[in-house]
Structures are given as structure tokens and as C-alpha cells.
Design a protein around this motif. Structure first.
Motif, PDB file in Angstrom:
ATOM      1  N   UNK A  65       0.863  -1.175   0.000  1.00  0.00           N
ATOM      2  CA  UNK A  65       0.000   0.000   0.000  1.00  0.00           C
ATOM      3  C   UNK A  65       0.896   1.219   0.000  1.00  0.00           C
ATOM      4  N   UNK A  66       0.442   2.274  -0.667  1.00  0.00           N
ATOM      5  CA  UNK A  66       1.165   3.531  -0.620  1.00  0.00           C
ATOM      6  C   UNK A  66       1.998   3.783  -1.869  1.00  0.00           C
ATOM      7  N   UNK A  67       2.498   5.030  -1.895  1.00  0.00           N
ATOM      8  CA  UNK A  67       3.209   5.557  -3.046  1.00  0.00           C
ATOM      9  C   UNK A  67       4.489   4.785  -3.338  1.00  0.00           C
ATOM     10  N   UNK A 103      -2.589  -2.876  -4.864  1.00  0.00           N
ATOM     11  CA  UNK A 103      -2.884  -2.289  -3.558  1.00  0.00           C
ATOM     12  C   UNK A 103      -3.773  -3.249  -2.784  1.00  0.00           C
ATOM     13  N   UNK A 107      -3.003  -0.750  -8.706  1.00  0.00           N
ATOM     14  CA  UNK A 107      -2.903   0.684  -8.452  1.00  0.00           C
ATOM     15  C   UNK A 107      -1.863   1.344  -9.372  1.00  0.00           C
ATOM     16  N   UNK A 116      -3.014   4.988 -10.077  1.00  0.00           N
ATOM     17  CA  UNK A 116      -4.330   5.316  -9.521  1.00  0.00           C
ATOM     18  C   UNK A 116      -4.234   6.302  -8.357  1.00  0.00           C
ATOM     19  N   UNK A 117      -3.116   6.280  -7.618  1.00  0.00           N
ATOM     20  CA  UNK A 117      -2.960   7.212  -6.496  1.00  0.00           C
ATOM     21  C   UNK A 117      -2.871   8.647  -7.023  1.00  0.00           C
ATOM     22  N   UNK A 143      -6.779   9.442  -9.394  1.00  0.00           N
ATOM     23  CA  UNK A 143      -8.103   9.475  -8.748  1.00  0.00           C
ATOM     24  C   UNK A 143      -8.393  10.667  -7.835  1.00  0.00           C
ATOM     25  N   UNK A 144      -7.483  11.001  -6.884  1.00  0.00           N
ATOM     26  CA  UNK A 144      -7.808  12.093  -5.955  1.00  0.00           C
ATOM     27  C   UNK A 144      -8.269  13.388  -6.646  1.00  0.00           C
ATOM     28  N   UNK A 185     -11.940  13.870  -7.056  1.00  0.00           N
ATOM     29  CA  UNK A 185     -12.777  14.082  -5.875  1.00  0.00           C
ATOM     30  C   UNK A 185     -12.361  15.313  -5.092  1.00  0.00           C
ATOM     31  N   UNK A 186     -11.366  16.035  -5.608  1.00  0.00           N
ATOM     32  CA  UNK A 186     -10.880  17.223  -4.893  1.00  0.00           C
ATOM     33  C   UNK A 186     -11.798  18.404  -5.171  1.00  0.00           C
ATOM     34  N   UNK A 187     -11.802  19.361  -4.228  1.00  0.00           N
ATOM     35  CA  UNK A 187     -12.604  20.563  -4.443  1.00  0.00           C
ATOM     36  C   UNK A 187     -11.702  21.777  -4.342  1.00  0.00           C
TER      37      UNK A 187
END
Lengths: 184, 281
Positions: free
Chosen positions: A104-106, A124, A166, A174-175, A178-179, A182-184
Motif C-alpha cells: 500500500x502507498x506511493x 494495492x 494501483x 491510480x494514487x 483518482x484524488x 474528488x478534490x474541491x
């Protein structure tokens, strides 16, 4: 609902090339475990041109240090450890034929470049789902470095081990992708 | 003076570490279920479902929630009227940790010298014990088996007073952004402000004990908590860092008086499991 790709080990170049970042995958077969201390030893052997205690060509390594198994259990809770700590050792293993990694992770730029060069895939596993993941581990034995305790190299037989691709062999991550959605 | 046997201390510590490793807090489970309702990412929902199922399995079968059963950290408030007999306090605590980890099928994750041999101590000791002497005749234990996926994402900034709340918010959000998927989001973010470089990290970790959903009693700090939480969730990192709206479940700020020339800020990250247990003798 995304469909689940079922794969078996050992991996093949064809299977790896077809896995894309975001694919839900279910792994059945034998996988090895190794984390910090074992990687350090394997890397040192590779640097000296010596033989490894396991054949890693086309295999998957799962970055995990499991909890001890209660009586009646094949394996104790066994979720992934954070992969970046293995980064400096990984390109050498990929050069030697390692085809898949579960953690898991970068990962570092160097690892991703090596994955592209060697056609390897990074899966992942859900950190924190350790007891659940352990249910898919049907057999466990120590195959090297027993003195390392939980950090020893184990051989697990897994059935329907749930992971997500991932970083695929083309370097799609994917890391990273994807974010922002969903970011604002 | 109230006598308390070292043996009772050992038993209480053992009980607390077993509990923390097997049973997730009710507030955590509630927060995860609520997050699941609100999450819009498909992968994110699937991750949250797996986590909720994991905690059911761990609790029901009394097995470790996570294979990283952590480094044993304790905050002990020793009543000044307590007189410990039949053994050494520190040894009793370490024996309690050892028994929990040896008998509870918990992983032993401690190495002796951190740089060279890094040989596993085999007992998950020594524990890190913070002791405070307080009025009264009780011993209060707050324990946490601290996993290092999250611990490794901790950060300290010796900020200037002029950096102000905006500086603090940016530092905390940046720390979480850099951590990405590594600490197993959704996380609980402990923030310490004030004190000294060492004190601020201690209070940041203690902030992780707060029930999820509770805010700081000072409205100005509570407002900072809400703003930081919103900014973190706007990063889109999501459950397991695979994208989503649930990146943190809570941001807990604790502050303490500090020097006129400083504003130390610490971030101690915890995964959503927020394993901790409390008990009193």
C-alpha cells in the motif's frame, strides 16, 4: 459495480500487460512475503551476484509482517505494510524477474520506471483490513530468514486474495489519477 | 495512602492492550458507517465496506484488527496518594505489555538499537511510558498500540507566532497531502499547538484519544478543527488513497501554553482504527 479479474500465480507477461490501473483483482496461488529486513538481505545478495533463497521470476511479493496465527488459523492478521520503504531495493528485484508486488502507498519514480521496463504490476491491498485479508490465506510456511520472525520470507497459498491494480505496467498510477476527481 | 500491587498494574495493562488490539471503538465504527453513506467514490465505498467487515471479524474472533499491533505507548496518571508495592512500576507495565503480545497472538514489532543490528526484542517491549503525578489515590491508564504506517507521517514545525492560524492550517493540510495513501486513510489527525518541540508532539498524540465527533471546547480552536477537516477532505485522497471524499474522519487540536517567541505545531497521524483503551485502578 466493477467486475473482478481473477488471476493465478505465477504471473505471465500477457496477464500483466492486460492489467490496468483501477482493475479489481482476485489472486489465487502461491505468493511470497518480504518486507524491510528481508529486502535488505536479498538486495545485498543481488549486489554480490549471489543466488537468492527463492526463485522470484514471475512471482508476486506481498509486503507484510503478519501477526502470529491463533490455533486453527493458517495465518494471523496480515494486511499490507507501506511499500515506499522497499523502494530502494525494488528495481534490482524487478530486473531479476519479479512480476508483481502487493502493498500500500506511493512508489518512487525509479520503481515505476523499472516496472515499465520490466513489465511488472503493483497491487494495492487494503491497509486495515488485516483480519479480513488473512481469511484468504489458506497456507503459510517460512521459506527463508526464519530468524527475522514476522519479517521472515513466507510462502502463502491464497484463494481470492482481494487487491486493486494501483500502478500498472504502463505506469498509470491510480494514487495520482483518482484524488483530483474528488478534490474541491 | 492507598496500596496498589504491581501485579494489578500488570494485569490492567495487559487487559487494555488486548482490548485495544481486538475491539475497534464504537465511535470509530459509527464514523466509518456514516462516511460510507456519504462517500461517492465506488472504490472508496468498497474500501470502507472491507474495513467495517474487518472490524466485525476482529472483534468477534478476538484477533488483531491490524497486523501492525504497534509500539506500546501509555499515558499514566499516578495519584500522589498511591503507594505501589510488590514490584517495580515500570517493570509491571512492561510485563503487562509482554503478556498481552505473547499470549494474545499480537505481532512483536520492536527492535533494540534503531540503527545497526535492529534486532527484534521478541516481546514488543520496552513500552513508552509517560507518567504524570496527579492528586488522588487512583492510577489512570490511557494506552495506545501505535502503528507506524501512520506514525511515520508525523511532522513538527517550529512556527513563528506571526504564522497564525492560516500557517497552522496550511502546515497540517500539507502534511496530510504529502502522506497520501501511506497512513491508511481515512485518518484521525492529532494536532498539537504550543509547549516545546517535544511537548507539542506528546499532546498531538494524546489528541487522538478524543471521541470522534467531539470538538475542542474553545470555539476558536473548534472552528480551526472544522476548517482543517474540510480542507483535508477536499484533497480527494479518499479511503486507502484511491480517491474519494473521506480522507479524514476527525481533526483534533490540543493546545498548551508556550513561549512568547514560538508557536510549535505538531501533527500526529493515526489511521481510522484509532486504537486506544482507558482504565483506572
Amino acid at each position: 459495480m466493477a467486475k473482478i479479474v481473477k488471476i493465478v500465480t505465477p504471473l505471465t507477461d500477457e496477464v500483466v500487460s492486460n492489467l490496468k490501473a483501477g482493475d479489481r483483482v482476485s489472486i489465487t496461488g502461491y505468493i511470497y512475503t518480504a518486507r524491510d529486513a528481508a529486502h535488505k538481505r536479498l538486495f545485498s545478495l543481488l549486489q554480490k551476484g549471489e543466488k537468492l533463497p527463492l526463485e522470484i521470476r514471475n512471482q508476486i511479493i506481498y509486503y507484510v509482517g503478519p501477526a502470529p496465527a491463533k490455533p486453527g488459523y493458517a495465518c494471523g492478521s496480515a494486511g499490507p505494510t507501506t511499500s515506499y520503504r522497499m523502494d530502494s531495493y525494488t528495481p534490482a528485484l524487478l530486473d531479476k524477474g519479479l512480476k508483481g508486488m502487493i502493498g500500500k502507498g506511493l512508489r518512487s519514480k525509479e520503481v515505476i520506471e523499472s516496472m515499465k521496463k520490466n513489465n511488472a504490476v503493483y497491487f494495492h491491498a487494503v491497509g486495515g483490513a488485516a483480519a479480513l485479508i488473512a481469511k484468504s490465506i489458506k497456507k503459510s510456511e517460512v521459506v527463508a530468514y526464519e530468524d527475522l520472525g514476522a519479517e521472515a520470507i513466507h510462502l502463502y497459498y491464497v484463494e481470492d486474495f482481494p487487491v486493486i491494480v494501483v500502478i500498472d505496467s504502463a505506469g498509470n498510477n491510480f494514487y495520482e489519477t483518482e484524488p483530483p476527481k474528488y478534490a474541491k | 495512602m492507598r496500596k496498589i500491587e504491581a501485579e494489578r498494574i500488570k494485569k490492567k495493562v495487559k487487559e487494555l492492550f488486548l482490548r485495544a488490539n481486538y475491539h475497534i471503538g464504537e465511535d470509530v465504527l459509527t464514523a466509518l458507517k456514516e462516511a460510507r453513506e456519504r462517500e461517492v467514490s465506488e472504490v472508496g465505498c468498497s474500501v470502507l465496506d472491507m474495513l467495517i467487515e474487518n472490524y466485525k471479524i476482529a472483534s468477534g474472533e478476538e484477533i488483531a484488527i491490524c497486523q501492525d499491533t504497534g509500539l506500546a505507548v501509555l499515558y499514566v496518571e499516578l495519584g500522589q496518594e498511591v503507594y505501589i508495592i510488590g514490584g517495580n512500576f515500570r517493570e509491571a507495565v512492561n510485563e503487562g505489555v509482554k503478556e498481552a503480545y505473547m499470549e494474545g497472538y499480537l505481532r512483536k514489532s520492536i527492535v533494540d538499537d534503531p540503527v545497526f543490528a535492529r534486532k527484534n526484542t521478541g516481546t514488543n517491549t520496552p513500552a513508552i511510558i509517560y507518567t504524570d503525578i496527579a492528586p488522588g489515590d487512583k492510577i489512570k491508564f490511557m494506552v495506545t498500540p501505535k502503528g507506524f504506517g501512520s506514525e511515520n507521517m508525523s511532522a513538527l514545525a517550529m512556527m513563528k507566532p506571526a504564522d497564525g492560524p492560516e500557517g497552522i492550517k496550511n502546515f497540517v493540510v500539507d502534511t496530510i497531502k504529502k502522506a497520501g495513501p501511506n497512513p491508511c486513510p481515512p485518518t484521525i489527525v492529532g494536532v498539537g499547538i504550543g509547549g516545546t518541540a517535544d511537548k507539542v508532539l506528546v499532546i498531538a498524540k494524546k489528541a487522538l484519544f478524543r471521541k470522534i465527533g467531539e470538538h475542542h471546547q474553545d470555539e476558536r480552536y473548534a472552528q480551526m478543527e472544522k476548517e482543517i477537516l474540510e480542507q483535508i477532505n477536499n484533497l480527494g485522497i479518499g479511503p486507502a488513497g484511491l480517491g474519494g471524499r473521506t480522507t479524514a474522519l476527525a481533526v483534533n487540536i490540543e493546545y498548551t501554553p508556550t513561549h512568547i517567541a514560538g508557536m510549535p505545531v505538531a501533527v500526529n497521524v493515526c489511521c481510522h482504527a484509532a486504537r486506544h483503551a482507558e482504565g483506572i485502578l
